[in-house]
Scaffold this motif. Structure first.
Motif, PDB file in Angstrom:
ATOM      1  N   MET A   1       0.088   8.781   1.406  1.00  0.00           N
ATOM      2  CA  MET A   1      -0.593   7.594   1.933  1.00  0.00           C
ATOM      3  C   MET A   1       0.275   6.917   2.982  1.00  0.00           C
ATOM      4  SD  MET A   1      -2.130   5.912  -1.541  1.00  0.00           S
ATOM      5  CE  MET A   1      -2.813   4.543  -0.623  1.00  0.00           C
ATOM      6  N   ARG A   2      -0.352   6.407   4.013  1.00  0.00           N
ATOM      7  CA  ARG A   2       0.379   5.746   5.076  1.00  0.00           C
ATOM      8  C   ARG A   2       0.885   4.381   4.623  1.00  0.00           C
ATOM      9  NH1 ARG A   2      -3.455   5.443  10.063  1.00  0.00           N
ATOM     10  NH2 ARG A   2      -4.756   4.483   8.440  1.00  0.00           N
ATOM     11  N   GLN A   3       1.974   3.951   5.246  1.00  0.00           N
ATOM     12  CA  GLN A   3       2.573   2.667   4.904  1.00  0.00           C
ATOM     13  C   GLN A   3       1.588   1.525   5.139  1.00  0.00           C
ATOM     14  OE1 GLN A   3       5.464   2.529   3.467  1.00  0.00           O
ATOM     15  NE2 GLN A   3       5.535   0.286   3.270  1.00  0.00           N
ATOM     16  N   LEU A   4       0.792   1.613   6.230  1.00  0.00           N
ATOM     17  CA  LEU A   4      -0.168   0.560   6.538  1.00  0.00           C
ATOM     18  C   LEU A   4      -1.200   0.423   5.422  1.00  0.00           C
ATOM     19  CD1 LEU A   4      -1.343  -1.526   8.491  1.00  0.00           C
ATOM     20  CD2 LEU A   4      -2.639   0.330   9.573  1.00  0.00           C
ATOM     21  N   GLU A   5      -1.644   1.555   4.871  1.00  0.00           N
ATOM     22  CA  GLU A   5      -2.628   1.510   3.797  1.00  0.00           C
ATOM     23  C   GLU A   5      -2.023   0.893   2.535  1.00  0.00           C
ATOM     24  OE1 GLU A   5      -6.269   2.241   1.630  1.00  0.00           O
ATOM     25  OE2 GLU A   5      -5.677   1.720   3.674  1.00  0.00           O
ATOM     26  N   LEU A   6      -0.780   1.218   2.249  1.00  0.00           N
ATOM     27  CA  LEU A   6      -0.130   0.634   1.079  1.00  0.00           C
ATOM     28  C   LEU A   6       0.023  -0.878   1.233  1.00  0.00           C
ATOM     29  CD1 LEU A   6       2.622   3.307   0.336  1.00  0.00           C
ATOM     30  CD2 LEU A   6       0.508   2.884  -0.934  1.00  0.00           C
ATOM     31  N   ARG A   7       0.315  -1.325   2.436  1.00  0.00           N
ATOM     32  CA  ARG A   7       0.409  -2.763   2.671  1.00  0.00           C
ATOM     33  C   ARG A   7      -0.960  -3.426   2.518  1.00  0.00           C
ATOM     34  NH1 ARG A   7       2.996  -4.254   8.182  1.00  0.00           N
ATOM     35  NH2 ARG A   7       2.636  -6.330   7.286  1.00  0.00           N
ATOM     36  N   ARG A   8      -1.994  -2.728   2.943  1.00  0.00           N
ATOM     37  CA  ARG A   8      -3.338  -3.292   2.880  1.00  0.00           C
ATOM     38  C   ARG A   8      -3.782  -3.546   1.439  1.00  0.00           C
ATOM     39  NH1 ARG A   8      -8.521  -2.093   2.417  1.00  0.00           N
ATOM     40  NH2 ARG A   8      -8.086   0.047   1.800  1.00  0.00           N
TER      41      ARG A   8
ATOM     42  N   PHE B   1      -1.473  -0.747 -12.854  1.00  0.00           N
ATOM     43  CA  PHE B   1      -2.076  -0.194 -11.641  1.00  0.00           C
ATOM     44  C   PHE B   1      -0.972  -0.028 -10.599  1.00  0.00           C
ATOM     45  CE2 PHE B   1      -4.460   0.478  -7.912  1.00  0.00           C
ATOM     46  CZ  PHE B   1      -5.785   0.694  -8.236  1.00  0.00           C
ATOM     47  N   GLY B   2      -0.501   1.207 -10.456  1.00  0.00           N
ATOM     48  CA  GLY B   2       0.593   1.467  -9.539  1.00  0.00           C
ATOM     49  C   GLY B   2       0.233   2.483  -8.487  1.00  0.00           C
ATOM     50  N   LEU B   3       1.230   3.099  -7.928  1.00  0.00           N
ATOM     51  CA  LEU B   3       1.025   4.061  -6.855  1.00  0.00           C
ATOM     52  C   LEU B   3       0.189   5.247  -7.317  1.00  0.00           C
ATOM     53  CD1 LEU B   3       1.685   4.714  -3.938  1.00  0.00           C
ATOM     54  CD2 LEU B   3       3.774   5.860  -4.718  1.00  0.00           C
ATOM     55  N   GLU B   4       0.375   5.670  -8.561  1.00  0.00           N
ATOM     56  CA  GLU B   4      -0.402   6.806  -9.076  1.00  0.00           C
ATOM     57  C   GLU B   4      -1.892   6.493  -9.080  1.00  0.00           C
ATOM     58  OE1 GLU B   4      -0.974   9.309 -13.268  1.00  0.00           O
ATOM     59  OE2 GLU B   4       0.732   7.956 -13.014  1.00  0.00           O
ATOM     60  N   GLN B   5      -2.239   5.299  -9.505  1.00  0.00           N
ATOM     61  CA  GLN B   5      -3.656   4.908  -9.545  1.00  0.00           C
ATOM     62  C   GLN B   5      -4.224   4.764  -8.130  1.00  0.00           C
ATOM     63  OE1 GLN B   5      -1.293   3.501 -11.637  1.00  0.00           O
ATOM     64  NE2 GLN B   5      -2.083   4.781 -13.329  1.00  0.00           N
ATOM     65  N   GLN B   6      -3.419   4.199  -7.227  1.00  0.00           N
ATOM     66  CA  GLN B   6      -3.897   4.042  -5.857  1.00  0.00           C
ATOM     67  C   GLN B   6      -4.086   5.386  -5.185  1.00  0.00           C
ATOM     68  OE1 GLN B   6      -4.723   0.872  -4.631  1.00  0.00           O
ATOM     69  NE2 GLN B   6      -5.808   2.194  -3.180  1.00  0.00           N
ATOM     70  N   GLU B   7      -3.214   6.325  -5.458  1.00  0.00           N
ATOM     71  CA  GLU B   7      -3.361   7.670  -4.903  1.00  0.00           C
ATOM     72  C   GLU B   7      -4.606   8.356  -5.451  1.00  0.00           C
ATOM     73  OE1 GLU B   7       0.375   9.544  -5.739  1.00  0.00           O
ATOM     74  OE2 GLU B   7       1.193   9.034  -3.755  1.00  0.00           O
ATOM     75  N   ALA B   8      -4.943   8.074  -6.710  1.00  0.00           N
ATOM     76  CA  ALA B   8      -6.163   8.640  -7.283  1.00  0.00           C
ATOM     77  C   ALA B   8      -7.392   8.161  -6.520  1.00  0.00           C
ATOM     78  CB  ALA B   8      -6.266   8.268  -8.760  1.00  0.00           C
ATOM     79  N   LEU B   9      -7.404   6.896  -6.141  1.00  0.00           N
ATOM     80  CA  LEU B   9      -8.514   6.379  -5.335  1.00  0.00           C
ATOM     81  C   LEU B   9      -8.501   6.995  -3.939  1.00  0.00           C
ATOM     82  CD1 LEU B   9      -8.462   2.545  -6.209  1.00  0.00           C
ATOM     83  CD2 LEU B   9      -9.744   4.390  -7.317  1.00  0.00           C
ATOM     84  N   HIS B  10      -7.314   7.087  -3.355  1.00  0.00           N
ATOM     85  CA  HIS B  10      -7.183   7.629  -2.007  1.00  0.00           C
ATOM     86  C   HIS B  10      -7.640   9.087  -1.941  1.00  0.00           C
ATOM     87  CE1 HIS B  10      -5.567   8.156   2.032  1.00  0.00           C
ATOM     88  NE2 HIS B  10      -4.970   9.258   1.611  1.00  0.00           N
ATOM     89  N   ASN B  11      -7.411   9.846  -2.991  1.00  0.00           N
ATOM     90  CA  ASN B  11      -7.762  11.274  -3.007  1.00  0.00           C
ATOM     91  C   ASN B  11      -9.184  11.548  -3.471  1.00  0.00           C
ATOM     92  OD1 ASN B  11      -5.164  11.970  -2.163  1.00  0.00           O
ATOM     93  ND2 ASN B  11      -4.389  12.030  -4.267  1.00  0.00           N
ATOM     94  N   ALA B  12      -9.901  10.509  -3.885  1.00  0.00           N
ATOM     95  CA  ALA B  12     -11.247  10.697  -4.421  1.00  0.00           C
ATOM     96  C   ALA B  12     -12.287  10.827  -3.317  1.00  0.00           C
ATOM     97  CB  ALA B  12     -11.610   9.531  -5.334  1.00  0.00           C
ATOM     98  N   HIS B  13     -13.308  11.621  -3.605  1.00  0.00           N
ATOM     99  CA  HIS B  13     -14.468  11.782  -2.716  1.00  0.00           C
ATOM    100  C   HIS B  13     -15.697  11.315  -3.484  1.00  0.00           C
ATOM    101  CE1 HIS B  13     -17.103  14.648  -0.042  1.00  0.00           C
ATOM    102  NE2 HIS B  13     -17.417  13.372   0.112  1.00  0.00           N
ATOM    103  N   VAL B  14     -16.354  10.278  -2.991  1.00  0.00           N
ATOM    104  CA  VAL B  14     -17.502   9.677  -3.658  1.00  0.00           C
ATOM    105  C   VAL B  14     -18.749   9.876  -2.811  1.00  0.00           C
ATOM    106  CG1 VAL B  14     -18.507   7.549  -4.573  1.00  0.00           C
ATOM    107  CG2 VAL B  14     -16.037   7.953  -4.780  1.00  0.00           C
ATOM    108  N   LEU B  15     -19.827  10.310  -3.440  1.00  0.00           N
ATOM    109  CA  LEU B  15     -21.138  10.386  -2.789  1.00  0.00           C
ATOM    110  C   LEU B  15     -21.904   9.111  -3.115  1.00  0.00           C
ATOM    111  CD1 LEU B  15     -23.542  11.837  -1.360  1.00  0.00           C
ATOM    112  CD2 LEU B  15     -24.128  12.798  -3.609  1.00  0.00           C
ATOM    113  N   VAL B  16     -22.344   8.388  -2.096  1.00  0.00           N
ATOM    114  CA  VAL B  16     -23.143   7.177  -2.269  1.00  0.00           C
ATOM    115  C   VAL B  16     -24.575   7.493  -1.844  1.00  0.00           C
ATOM    116  CG1 VAL B  16     -23.476   4.773  -1.603  1.00  0.00           C
ATOM    117  CG2 VAL B  16     -21.162   5.694  -1.878  1.00  0.00           C
ATOM    118  N   VAL B  17     -25.495   7.365  -2.791  1.00  0.00           N
ATOM    119  CA  VAL B  17     -26.904   7.632  -2.516  1.00  0.00           C
ATOM    120  C   VAL B  17     -27.595   6.304  -2.224  1.00  0.00           C
ATOM    121  CG1 VAL B  17     -29.054   8.597  -3.401  1.00  0.00           C
ATOM    122  CG2 VAL B  17     -26.863   9.621  -4.055  1.00  0.00           C
TER     123      VAL B  17
END
Length: 385
Positions: A1-8, A18-34
């Protein structure tokens, strides 16, 4: 993850558990929105803000002025633009590094399995029984977690479903464990008919995205929990749904969803009680024939929509008698000019053809005793424009 995203998302990273591991899980997820509508818009906004890294959004509609009181990604200047394109632009502004795939098309039995199978979670922001059951069945057939939500008037419901052979117990809990059969199209009115409090869609979307985040980060497992919210009194209630061991798991999808759900006579919505495009075209032709009879003076129009509906979308080309259905409890409540000596045929219309059909079923015989035939406008006013 980029530093800017971590700051955001820094304030989110300060949460207990809720730490870096959890944030990376969100960052790596692909969600379909219907659906990029009342639920989809706030959900997309909140997912992008939370740091979901990849989103596919599918919706075939364009922005309408009546959307924007609840579809908060859109403004008046967006009217006429594809919803998916405007939504993508807005969430990219929230999270510049997000990967967004836009599909300006309908979710259908032909594409549902492929789209659902290719993501980590599905968030269903659709507004019809046909789409909701199609999404739920595709999710079960592919063992994909599904965040499900509904909203109407002042209330809504949220649940996380995960069912199918590739779940922890090879069974899981799905929508059909709560509602085994898809209801008919007249089971409840739609938002255009019944109305919806705009902020309620944001509340329900917020609860949906919360379930999504809890699941993706592993902070909570609420599969099978249904939460209901009522804005009148700000009440929250929950129930837990257990799997029905007698129910066979769904293993695929077919073409039955629209036929089971569509409103009778509604053009462009999988017209119910028909056997294909030939019958749909026949009903469409009937609507145009009735419209011509009205314009030529061979029939009288009765518009039973509510005042605000008529204001937003007048009956084109017809000077109809207005009598909102909410004020008609018996035949004597109908405006007296409809019983004139020269009136022999009345075309009854509402938004979609559903309320007008019910009106005819209720009062048709009484009108017939007075020498007046009631005709339903198939597809309603919406089918004419």
């Amino acid at each position: 993850m980029r530093q800017l995203e971590l700051r955001r998302v820094a304030r989110q990273l300060n949460l207990p558990g809720f730490g870096l591991e959890q944030q990376e899980a969100l960052h790596n997820a692909h969600v379909l929105v219907v659906g990029a509508g009342g639920l989809g818009c706030p959900a997309l906004q909140q997912m992008a803000a939370a740091g979901i890294g990849e989103i596919t959004v599918i919706d075939d509609d364009t922005v309408d002025i009546t959307n924007i009181h609840r579809q908060i990604l859109f403004g008046a200047d967006d009217v006429g633009k594809p919803k998916v394109e405007v939504a993508a632009e807005r969430i990219r502004a929230l999270q510049p590094g997000i990967r967004v795939h836009t599909l300006q098309e309908r979710l259908t039995p032909d594409n549902a399995l492929e789209l659902v199978h290719g993501v980590d979670v599905v968030l269903d922001g659709s507004d019809s029984f046909s789409t909701k059951y199609l999404v739920a069945d595709a999710a079960e057939a592919t063992s994909t977690p599904l965040v499900w939500g509904t909203v109407l008037r002042f209330r809504g419901d949220v649940a996380l479903w995960h069912s199918g052979v590739n779940t922890a117990d090879a069974r899981g809990v799905g929508l059909r464990d709560l509602f085994p059969e898809q209801p008919g199209g007249d089971f409840v009115p739609d938002c255009a008919t019944a109305g919806v409090l705009g902020v309620t869609t944001s509340v329900i979307a917020g609860l949906m995205v919360t379930e999504l985040i809890m699941y993706l980060t592993g902070l909570a497992d609420t599969v099978g929990k249904v939460t209901s919210y009522d804005a009148l009194g700000a009440q929250l209630r929950s129930l837990h749904v257990a799997a029905d061991p007698q129910r066979a798991l769904v293993t695929g999808v077919d073409n039955s969803y629209n036929n089971a759900c569509a409103i009778p006579g509604r053009a462009g919505a999988g017209i119910a009680d028909t056997s294909g495009m030939e019958n749909a075209e026949k009903l469409l032709q009937e609507a145009h024939d009735l419209q011509r009879a009205l314009q030529e003076g061979d029939a009288v129009g009765l518009d039973i929509r509510e005042d605000h509906e008529v204001m937003v979308q007048p009956w084109p080309g017809v000077d109809a008698v207005l009598a909102p259905l909410s004020g008609i409890h018996r035949v004597d409540d109908v405006p007296p000019e409809l019983f004139g000596e020269d009136v022999s045929q009345i075309v009854v219309a509402c938004a979609s053809g559903m309320r007008s059909q019910h009106f005819i079923e209720r009062f048709g015989e009484e009108f017939q005793t007075r020498g007046i035939t009631l005709r339903n406008l198939p597809g309603g006013i919406a089918g004419l424009v």
